[in-house]
Design a protein around this motif. Structure first.
Motif, PDB file in Angstrom:
ATOM      1  N   LEU A  58      -1.762   9.082  -5.069  1.00 29.29           N
ATOM      2  CA  LEU A  58      -2.964   8.514  -4.480  1.00 29.29           C
ATOM      3  C   LEU A  58      -2.617   7.182  -3.817  1.00 29.29           C
ATOM      4  N   ARG A  59      -3.311   6.874  -2.739  1.00 33.10           N
ATOM      5  CA  ARG A  59      -3.066   5.614  -2.025  1.00 33.10           C
ATOM      6  C   ARG A  59      -3.593   4.446  -2.853  1.00 33.10           C
ATOM      7  N   VAL A  60      -2.729   3.470  -3.080  1.00 34.60           N
ATOM      8  CA  VAL A  60      -3.081   2.309  -3.901  1.00 34.60           C
ATOM      9  C   VAL A  60      -2.657   1.036  -3.181  1.00 34.60           C
ATOM     10  N   ILE A  61      -3.538   0.034  -3.171  1.00 35.19           N
ATOM     11  CA  ILE A  61      -3.202  -1.290  -2.637  1.00 35.19           C
ATOM     12  C   ILE A  61      -2.786  -2.165  -3.807  1.00 35.19           C
ATOM     13  N   ASP A  62      -1.575  -2.684  -3.761  1.00 27.94           N
ATOM     14  CA  ASP A  62      -1.031  -3.476  -4.875  1.00 27.94           C
ATOM     15  C   ASP A  62      -0.075  -4.517  -4.305  1.00 27.94           C
ATOM     16  N   GLY A  63      -0.518  -5.781  -4.293  1.00 30.12           N
ATOM     17  CA  GLY A  63       0.293  -6.848  -3.741  1.00 30.12           C
ATOM     18  C   GLY A  63       0.928  -7.760  -4.770  1.00 30.12           C
ATOM     19  N   ARG A  64       1.027  -7.277  -6.006  1.00 32.98           N
ATOM     20  CA  ARG A  64       1.662  -8.098  -7.034  1.00 32.98           C
ATOM     21  C   ARG A  64       3.152  -8.250  -6.738  1.00 32.98           C
ATOM     22  N   PRO A  65       3.714  -9.421  -7.034  1.00 37.60           N
ATOM     23  CA  PRO A  65       5.134  -9.647  -6.723  1.00 37.60           C
ATOM     24  C   PRO A  65       6.064  -8.583  -7.269  1.00 37.60           C
ATOM     25  N   GLN A  66       5.842  -8.143  -8.505  1.00 41.99           N
ATOM     26  CA  GLN A  66       6.745  -7.147  -9.082  1.00 41.99           C
ATOM     27  C   GLN A  66       6.659  -5.820  -8.343  1.00 41.99           C
ATOM     28  N   THR A  67       5.476  -5.478  -7.851  1.00 41.44           N
ATOM     29  CA  THR A  67       5.315  -4.244  -7.093  1.00 41.44           C
ATOM     30  C   THR A  67       5.993  -4.352  -5.732  1.00 41.44           C
ATOM     31  N   ILE A  68       5.850  -5.496  -5.099  1.00 39.68           N
ATOM     32  CA  ILE A  68       6.493  -5.717  -3.800  1.00 39.68           C
ATOM     33  C   ILE A  68       8.010  -5.584  -3.926  1.00 39.68           C
ATOM     34  N   ARG A  69       8.568  -6.166  -4.971  1.00 37.29           N
ATOM     35  CA  ARG A  69      10.028  -6.071  -5.162  1.00 37.29           C
ATOM     36  C   ARG A  69      10.460  -4.619  -5.358  1.00 37.29           C
ATOM     37  N   LYS A  70       9.712  -3.873  -6.172  1.00 36.93           N
ATOM     38  CA  LYS A  70      10.059  -2.478  -6.447  1.00 36.93           C
ATOM     39  C   LYS A  70       9.903  -1.627  -5.182  1.00 36.93           C
ATOM     40  N   THR A  71       8.831  -1.857  -4.438  1.00 35.81           N
ATOM     41  CA  THR A  71       8.620  -1.087  -3.214  1.00 35.81           C
ATOM     42  C   THR A  71       9.733  -1.336  -2.215  1.00 35.81           C
ATOM     43  N   CYS A  72      10.186  -2.582  -2.117  1.00 37.42           N
ATOM     44  CA  CYS A  72      11.283  -2.906  -1.202  1.00 37.42           C
ATOM     45  C   CYS A  72      12.565  -2.174  -1.604  1.00 37.42           C
ATOM     46  N   GLU A  73      12.863  -2.155  -2.885  1.00 38.59           N
ATOM     47  CA  GLU A  73      14.050  -1.431  -3.347  1.00 38.59           C
ATOM     48  C   GLU A  73      13.974   0.046  -2.955  1.00 38.59           C
ATOM     49  N   ASP A  74      12.795   0.631  -3.155  1.00 35.43           N
ATOM     50  CA  ASP A  74      12.621   2.041  -2.820  1.00 35.43           C
ATOM     51  C   ASP A  74      12.750   2.268  -1.315  1.00 35.43           C
ATOM     52  N   SER A  75      12.178   1.351  -0.524  1.00 31.67           N
ATOM     53  CA  SER A  75      12.237   1.503   0.932  1.00 31.67           C
ATOM     54  C   SER A  75      13.663   1.368   1.447  1.00 31.67           C
ATOM     55  N   MET A  94       0.868  -1.176   0.000  1.00 28.79           N
ATOM     56  CA  MET A  94       0.000   0.000   0.000  1.00 28.79           C
ATOM     57  C   MET A  94       0.900   1.219   0.000  1.00 28.79           C
ATOM     58  N   GLN A  95       0.842   1.988  -1.064  1.00 29.32           N
ATOM     59  CA  GLN A  95       1.747   3.118  -1.187  1.00 29.32           C
ATOM     60  C   GLN A  95       1.128   4.200  -2.061  1.00 29.32           C
ATOM     61  N   GLY A  96       1.820   5.323  -2.151  1.00 30.26           N
ATOM     62  CA  GLY A  96       1.349   6.405  -2.994  1.00 30.26           C
ATOM     63  C   GLY A  96       1.792   6.204  -4.435  1.00 30.26           C
ATOM     64  N   VAL A  97       0.848   6.345  -5.376  1.00 34.16           N
ATOM     65  CA  VAL A  97       1.124   6.141  -6.798  1.00 34.16           C
ATOM     66  C   VAL A  97       0.544   7.310  -7.590  1.00 34.16           C
ATOM     67  N   ASP A  98       1.295   7.768  -8.578  1.00 35.20           N
ATOM     68  CA  ASP A  98       0.816   8.824  -9.480  1.00 35.20           C
ATOM     69  C   ASP A  98      -0.083   8.179 -10.528  1.00 35.20           C
ATOM     70  N   VAL A  99      -1.317   7.934 -10.149  1.00 38.00           N
ATOM     71  CA  VAL A  99      -2.241   7.177 -10.997  1.00 38.00           C
ATOM     72  C   VAL A  99      -2.600   7.946 -12.265  1.00 38.00           C
TER      73      VAL A  99
END
Length: 334
Positions: free
Chosen positions: A95-112, A83-88
């Motif tokens: 905007l707050r977006v819920i996205d649990g797809r594996p590719q999104t999780i990997r990208k979010t972890c890199e950013d974090s 769940m993170q902010g995305v420029d939709v």
């Protein structure tokens, strides 16, 4: 500071929820004040700091990373994905977006990892289960991050006992984080016991009921226009007025015990189980010290029974989330 087990870690019995410094309850505090709160918590023996990609759309992770990087070996660092902010709309507005797809999780972890200025996150939660994605797929992606050394353990937030068991079958879950306090008893339906059975720590957020149990918020009309409580049914003026009637008897118990109302709320949680770890948030160093002193309180069975009867799911008025919020969580409901 007393310690409790969280996955492979021993952490302070009370952690710090860092969200308030950047997100949700009105204007963020200054960077200097945020730094004071974080370093004061560390000095007081707090060894669990909880943030998320969502909080301030990355700003909270940046603050935590900048301030605590020199002390990285002294604490357990928790953050969240899914769940993170995305420029939709491509207009620069997140905007707050819920996205649990594996590719999104990997990208979010890199950013974090970059924002937190660390090589590894100790506890990484799925902030919300994306119901469009099997939880097994999201947890599978998190387990890949464990194998790669980017995270050390996996957590889930706002999930049911059934979802916890499905996830735990894919990879051991270290912690479940869900709202829990005297006025939010949903975990008592099933997930609290499931955590105990599986050896999973239960991390209680909003342990003082988003400020209600502190007894200082008498008029919800004074809340900041952007305060998330304005969208919560329990904080609507009429329902909040009804809930305020629960406070005098509760405050009387605190007076008899010899503690503040906030300390009583935290002590109640600590007495509910050794696997429960509250993570109150605050923007005040004084309130932080008050909260942490709750670890030394001892409540008798008689006091626990009185508290259980005074404030519970049968006499609190209003849902904890609005319709959208309720649709986004997987927790059991009464």
């Amino acid at each position: 500071m007393h310690l409790r087990k969280l996955g492979p870690f021993q952490v302070s019995a009370i952690g710090l929820g860092c969200m308030n410094l950047s997100h949700a309850y009105g204007a963020p505090v200054s960077a200097e004040q945020g730094e004071r709160v974080l370093l004061s918590a560390l000095d007081a023996g707090v060894t669990l700091f909880d943030t998320a990609a969502l909080y301030g759309f990355g700003a909270n992770e940046i603050l935590v990373g900048r301030v605590l990087k020199p002390h990285r070996q002294k604490f357990t660092l928790a953050s969240k994905c899914g769940m993170q902010g995305v420029d939709v709309n491509g207009d620069g507005k997140l905007l707050r977006v819920i996205d649990g797809r594996p590719q999104t999780i990997r990208k979010t972890c890199e950013d974090s990892l970059r924002r937190l200025q660390t090589d590894v996150i100790d506890l990484y939660y799925l902030h919300r289960w994306d119901k469009k994605v099997p939880v097994e797929d999201s947890v599978g992606a998190l387990s890949d991050l464990v194998r790669k050394g980017h995270i050390r353990s996996i957590g889930l937030s706002e999930v049911s006992a059934a979802t916890l068991r499905r996830a735990h079958a894919v990879h051991p879950i270290a912690a479940v984080q869900t709202e829990y306090s005297l006025w939010t008893r949903n975990p008592e339906i099933a997930v609290l016991d499931a955590c105990k059975e599986l050896g999973v720590a239960f991390v209680a957020f909003s342990p003082v009921a988003r400020g209600f149990l502190c007894g200082q918020l008498q008029d919800v009309n004074t809340l900041d226009a952007k305060d998330i409580r304005r969208s919560m049914p329990r904080f609507a003026p009429d329902t909040y007025a009804a809930n305020l009637k629960l406070l005098p008897a509760y405050q009387q118990v605190a007076q008899e015990v010899g503690c503040s109302p906030a300390q009583l709320a935290l002590a109640w949680l600590l007495h509910r189980g050794e696997h429960i770890i509250p993570i109150p948030g605050t923007t005040s160093v004084a309130h932080l010290a008050e909260d942490l002193a709750a670890v030394d309180l001892r409540l008798s069975p008689a006091v626990m029974a009185r508290l259980d009867a005074l404030i519970n799911q049968k006499n609190v008025v209003g849902s904890r989330y609005n319709a959208q919020g309720n649709s986004e969580v997987d927790t059991e409901d009464f």
